[in-house]
Enzyme design. Structure first.
Site, PDB file in Angstrom:
ATOM      1  N   GLU A  33     -20.109 -41.404 -26.863  1.00 32.60           N
ATOM      2  CA  GLU A  33     -19.292 -40.416 -26.151  1.00 32.60           C
ATOM      3  C   GLU A  33     -20.158 -39.443 -25.347  1.00 32.60           C
ATOM      4  O   GLU A  33     -19.742 -38.963 -24.290  1.00 32.60           O
ATOM      5  CB  GLU A  33     -18.414 -39.643 -27.149  1.00 32.60           C
ATOM      6  CG  GLU A  33     -17.452 -40.506 -27.950  1.00 32.60           C
ATOM      7  CD  GLU A  33     -16.540 -41.350 -27.079  1.00 32.60           C
ATOM      8  OE1 GLU A  33     -16.263 -40.962 -25.920  1.00 32.60           O
ATOM      9  OE2 GLU A  33     -16.097 -42.418 -27.550  1.00 32.60           O
ATOM     10  N   HIS A  36     -20.661 -40.826 -21.865  1.00 34.84           N
ATOM     11  CA  HIS A  36     -19.533 -40.495 -20.980  1.00 34.84           C
ATOM     12  C   HIS A  36     -19.604 -39.032 -20.543  1.00 34.84           C
ATOM     13  O   HIS A  36     -19.435 -38.704 -19.367  1.00 34.84           O
ATOM     14  CB  HIS A  36     -18.201 -40.715 -21.714  1.00 34.84           C
ATOM     15  CG  HIS A  36     -17.906 -42.149 -22.045  1.00 34.84           C
ATOM     16  ND1 HIS A  36     -18.015 -43.167 -21.131  1.00 34.84           N
ATOM     17  CD2 HIS A  36     -17.470 -42.726 -23.203  1.00 34.84           C
ATOM     18  CE1 HIS A  36     -17.661 -44.307 -21.704  1.00 34.84           C
ATOM     19  NE2 HIS A  36     -17.335 -44.062 -22.967  1.00 34.84           N
TER      20      HIS A  36
END
Length: 383
Positions: A33, A36
């Protein structure tokens, strides 16, 4: 006494399996994550939520950029929600939210970014997983070196492939199919991945180079992750103390090892999937959270923290590869939608994306149910 034993066993399970599993999974999910998140921020996109886990928030905070960092109740994944996203798992924009935005806010929303920027943001998650694996593999060999056992044949087992091919005790394996063999583990890797295939093995036999055709037998062994079908030739490794050395690496060499080890995991994963599709492998190696937790506990107990971190590298590669599958709801599904958008010159309709998301959700749910059932059957069979 029974109640006390139950409490003790429950606590033992938490410490032995659940804690190592969550440690490994949290590292892998956080890095995915974070990939991202960082590329999204670099592209100028507002990030609304960075979540480790799903469901109800346990605790969290808001940073100076307005991002809510949260840890949630169900720690089996995570997500980053960008401004303008309808849902962290879908590629569709939240039209109503975008309509309410000012021009400045809309420019910092995810749907307003170019296809190239959206591709970069989505691909950054799996790429971060591969980078993590490379760094872990490289870092461990750079810091601690690697124990190396010389590829010397201590004993040839009667009736096995090595004896049939003419290998003798004392032979030192130099190359297999032209690939240099530096350790016994190098030999094991090549042999194990080529069952029923004839390999050209060159050995040093008391100073004389001898080349032999060796065809590894297919052998089925039971492991914590299910049955593995590998090639074996029937030799035992050297027991000599002098055949053990510790190989140390420069920083550049360690990075090469990191890439090599990561590629090995990628190659073996794709090899397994291709054999699974062709019917040459079974599904019993497909594992879910239960078996991963079991393996994490075993690795932590037997190998300690360093072995657990190396397991995180392997799991990181697996999660990176899984997320690249062209299934809506996964990163690969988003990339597939962007490729279609680039070819059409416009995105798919919200209805088409919604249908794709539902299909993808159904596929992921079926896979999760299947691997969980697989885990239960496997764990029960080993009790």
């Amino acid at each position: 006494m029974d109640i006390a034993a139950t409490v003790w066993n429950s606590g033992s399970f938490l410490l032995s399996y659940l804690v190592p599993f969550l440690f490994v999974l949290t590292i892998v999910v956080f890095v995915h994550e974070l990939g991202h998140f960082l590329v999204g921020r670099w592209c100028g996109v507002d990030v609304k939520v960075f979540s480790i886990g799903f469901g109800r928030e346990i605790f969290g905070f808001v940073d100076k950029h307005g991002t809510r960092w949260r840890f949630a109740l169900i720690p089996l994944g995570g997500y980053v929600k960008f401004s303008g996203d309808a849902d962290p798992s879908s590629s569709a924009a939240d039209s109503a939210e975008v309509e309410r935005m000012t021009e400045e806010q809309r420019a910092r929303s995810f749907p307003a970014q170019s296809i190239a920027e959206r591709v970069a943001i989505v691909a950054a998650g799996p790429i971060a997983n591969f980078v993590l694996a490379i760094l872990i593999f490289a870092g461990t060999v750079y810091a601690f070196g690697r124990p190396v056992l010389a590829p010397r044949v201590e004993q040839v087992i009667a009736g096995k492939a090595a004896e049939r091919a003419g290998l003798l005790a004392g032979d030192v394996v130099l190359t297999i199919d032209g690939k240099q063999i530096r350790s016994f583990s190098d030999m094991q890797r090549l042999v194990s991945t080529h069952p029923n295939e004839t390999l050209s093995v060159t050995v040093d036999r008391a100073g004389t180079m001898v080349t032999l055709p060796v065809t590894p037998d297919l052998n089925e062994t039971s492991t914590a992750l299910g049955k593995q079908r590998i090639g074996v030739i029937g030799v035992q490794a050297s027991r000599r103390t002098e055949d053990w050395t510790t190989q140390h690496y420069s920083l550049g060499e360690a990075v090469k090892v990191g890439f090599s080890e990561t590629w090995f995991v990628v190659d073996r994963t794709y090899d397994y999937l291709s054999k699974l599709i062709s019917g040459r492998e079974s599904t019993d190696q497909l594992s879910g959270p239960i078996r991963i937790a079991q393996v994490s506990g075993m690795v932590a107990s037997n190998g300690g923290l360093l072995a657990l971190i190396n397991l995180a590298a392997i799991l990181s590669v697996s999660i990176g590869l899984m997320n690249l599958l062209p299934v809506p709801m996964l990163d690969g599904g988003h990339l597939m939608f962007y490729a279609i958008e680039a070819l059409r010159g416009r995105p798919l309709s919200e209805r088409a994306q919604e249908i794709g998301f539902r299909v993808g959700f159904g596929l992921v749910l079926m896979l999760m149910l299947f691997v969980t059932w697989n885990d239960i059957v496997h764990v029960h069979s080993r009790l």
